[in-house]
Design an enzyme around this catalytic site. Structure first.
Site, mmCIF file in Angstrom:
data_model
loop_
_atom_site.group_PDB
_atom_site.id
_atom_site.type_symbol
_atom_site.label_atom_id
_atom_site.label_comp_id
_atom_site.label_asym_id
_atom_site.label_seq_id
_atom_site.Cartn_x
_atom_site.Cartn_y
_atom_site.Cartn_z
ATOM 1 N N GLY A 1 0.803 -1.309 0.055
ATOM 2 C CA GLY A 1 0.140 -0.148 -0.103
ATOM 3 C C GLY A 1 1.003 1.260 0.002
ATOM 4 O O GLY A 1 0.183 2.488 0.281
ATOM 5 N N GLY B 1 2.866 2.250 -2.621
ATOM 6 C CA GLY B 1 3.167 2.666 -3.850
ATOM 7 C C GLY B 1 4.157 2.250 -4.396
ATOM 8 O O GLY B 1 4.995 2.896 -5.295
ATOM 9 N N SER B 2 4.979 0.763 -4.315
ATOM 10 C CA SER B 2 6.255 0.563 -4.788
ATOM 11 C C SER B 2 6.430 0.544 -6.054
ATOM 12 O O SER B 2 7.434 0.921 -6.674
ATOM 13 C CB SER B 2 6.637 -0.788 -4.161
ATOM 14 O OG SER B 2 5.826 -1.811 -4.526
ATOM 15 N N ALA C 1 4.436 2.217 -8.498
ATOM 16 C CA ALA C 1 4.542 3.472 -9.161
ATOM 17 C C ALA C 1 5.956 4.135 -8.689
ATOM 18 O O ALA C 1 6.312 5.094 -9.655
ATOM 19 C CB ALA C 1 3.230 4.130 -8.548
ATOM 20 N N ASP D 1 -1.944 6.942 -7.160
ATOM 21 C CA ASP D 1 -1.031 6.595 -6.778
ATOM 22 C C ASP D 1 0.334 7.290 -7.585
ATOM 23 O O ASP D 1 1.324 7.934 -7.055
ATOM 24 C CB ASP D 1 -0.653 5.027 -6.871
ATOM 25 C CG ASP D 1 -1.161 4.353 -5.768
ATOM 26 O OD1 ASP D 1 -2.092 5.036 -4.926
ATOM 27 O OD2 ASP D 1 -1.081 2.940 -5.653
HETATM 28 C C1 MEV Z 1 -4.370 2.108 -3.800
HETATM 29 O O1 MEV Z 1 -3.192 2.675 -3.381
HETATM 30 C C2 MEV Z 1 -5.563 2.658 -3.592
HETATM 31 C C3 MEV Z 1 -6.774 1.877 -4.381
HETATM 32 O O2 MEV Z 1 -7.923 2.734 -4.273
HETATM 33 C C4 MEV Z 1 -6.608 1.765 -5.714
HETATM 34 C C5 MEV Z 1 -6.618 2.918 -6.752
HETATM 35 O O3 MEV Z 1 -7.151 3.928 -6.459
HETATM 36 O O4 MEV Z 1 -6.135 2.508 -7.941
HETATM 37 C C6 MEV Z 1 -7.081 0.850 -3.743
#
Ligand code: MEV
Length: 309
Positions: free
Chosen positions: A98, A100-101, A103, A145
């Site tokens: 979560g 953002g690795s 990106a 992201d």
């Molecule tokens: C991922 O960092 C966030 C999500 O809402 C996916 C997205 O926005 O593409 C889960």
């Protein structure tokens, strides 16, 4: 020549942002992806230090995320052939957490190639190139992201209608980011939410609406310096994400541990079912919340300040 890109976390609005509701994300500079580029006689090589491997660009499948970001960047720079160089990738951003690795690695590659050719690409261009590759990683990414990482500023983001607004943060605030230690690819939870939405659109549209209201309210609080009031919004957002089915016992336990230790608010952040959670902390609660997260099983905690920089 070296280029870097930070990690990120979603403050509020994840998942609902895929369905056109606004969300807020902030960069996390404590973790980053780094790309070094040096001349090399033998065509373009990509050395991934974390994975301990070297690939020849010309051998990679065109859909491979590394090949795709290099190809898109070269084409944007108007370079017909790949450079004779070696790209060395290092990242301190845990994969599928979560933060953002993917990106961040793509962003650092775009920046390194632009530097190599003595060019400066606008953050909006960097972001759109990375978004193309995010589609390979994640299926239907909202674009939040790549936006927060390419702009390196807190952003208020909406996919449709498109809104990308960097936020001013007159009163910086601090978050503890607690890791569950569970890798959870965003693609999976985004896919599960899509199936749940297809099965019951009315329920999910109203959950997404509630997340959108939270994101708008959070923006007002951040921009007016009332960030100590963000806590209840984060708690509410976590409840909505639980209803969407993207939390898990480990995330719930860390959220509870942070709140019990005095955090003003806490929620999962990103795709969910693992990865990270965030807690709103102050000088008085920082040490206690950190200790409580570690005692509740977090293998690591990062403290990050959110500011306009
Ligand atoms: C991922 O960092 C966030 C999500 O809402 C996916 C997205 O926005 O593409 C889960």
């Amino acid at each position: 020549m070296i280029a870097t890109a930070p990690g990120k976390i979603i403050l509020v609005g994840e998942h609902a942002v895929v369905y056109g509701r606004p969300a807020i994300a902030v960069p996390v500079s404590q973790v980053s992806a780094r790309v070094a580029i040096e001349d090399h006689a033998n065509g373009l090589l990509i050395r991934s230090r974390d994975l301990n491997r070297i690939d020849r660009y010309s051998d990679l499948d065109p859909t491979h995320p590394l090949a795709a970001i290099i190809r898109l960047t070269l084409s944007t720079l108007g370079e017909a052939a790949a450079p004779k160089a070696i790209l060395t990738l290092d990242s301190s951003i845990p994969i599928a957490s979560g933060l953002g690795s993917g990106a961040a690695v793509s962003t650092a590659i775009v920046r390194a190639l632009a530097k190599y050719y003595g060019r400066n690409l606008d953050p909006a261009v960097v972001s759109s190139l990375v978004h193309e590759v995010e589609k390979i990683h994640h299926g239907t990414p909202s674009g939040i992201d790549n936006t927060v990482i390419a702009f390196e500023r807190p952003v208020f983001f909406c996919r449709q209608p498109p809104i990308i607004e960097t936020l001013s943060v007159p009163r910086p605030f601090r978050l503890a980011i607690g890791n569950t230690g569970i890798a959870s690819p965003t693609k999976n939870t985004v896919g599960d939410v899509r199936r749940a939405w297809e099965a019951d659109r009315e329920k999910h549209e109203s959950l997404f609406d509630a997340c959108g209201i939270i994101a708008r309210h959070a923006r007002t609080l951040i921009e007016s310096g009332e960030t100590h009031h963000l806590g209840p919004l984060m708690i509410d957002n976590h409840r909505l994400l639980r209803e969407m089915g993207v939390s898990c016992a480990e995330l719930d336990a860390l959220v509870e541990a942070a709140l019990n230790a005095g955090a003003l608010g806490a929620k999962l952040s990103g795709g969910g079912r693992g990865g990270n959670m965030i807690a709103l902390i102050t000088d008085e609660t920082e040490a206690r919340v950190k200790e409580s997260l570690l005692n509740a099983g977090a293998p690591g905690v990062i403290v990050s300040e959110v500011s306009s920089q």
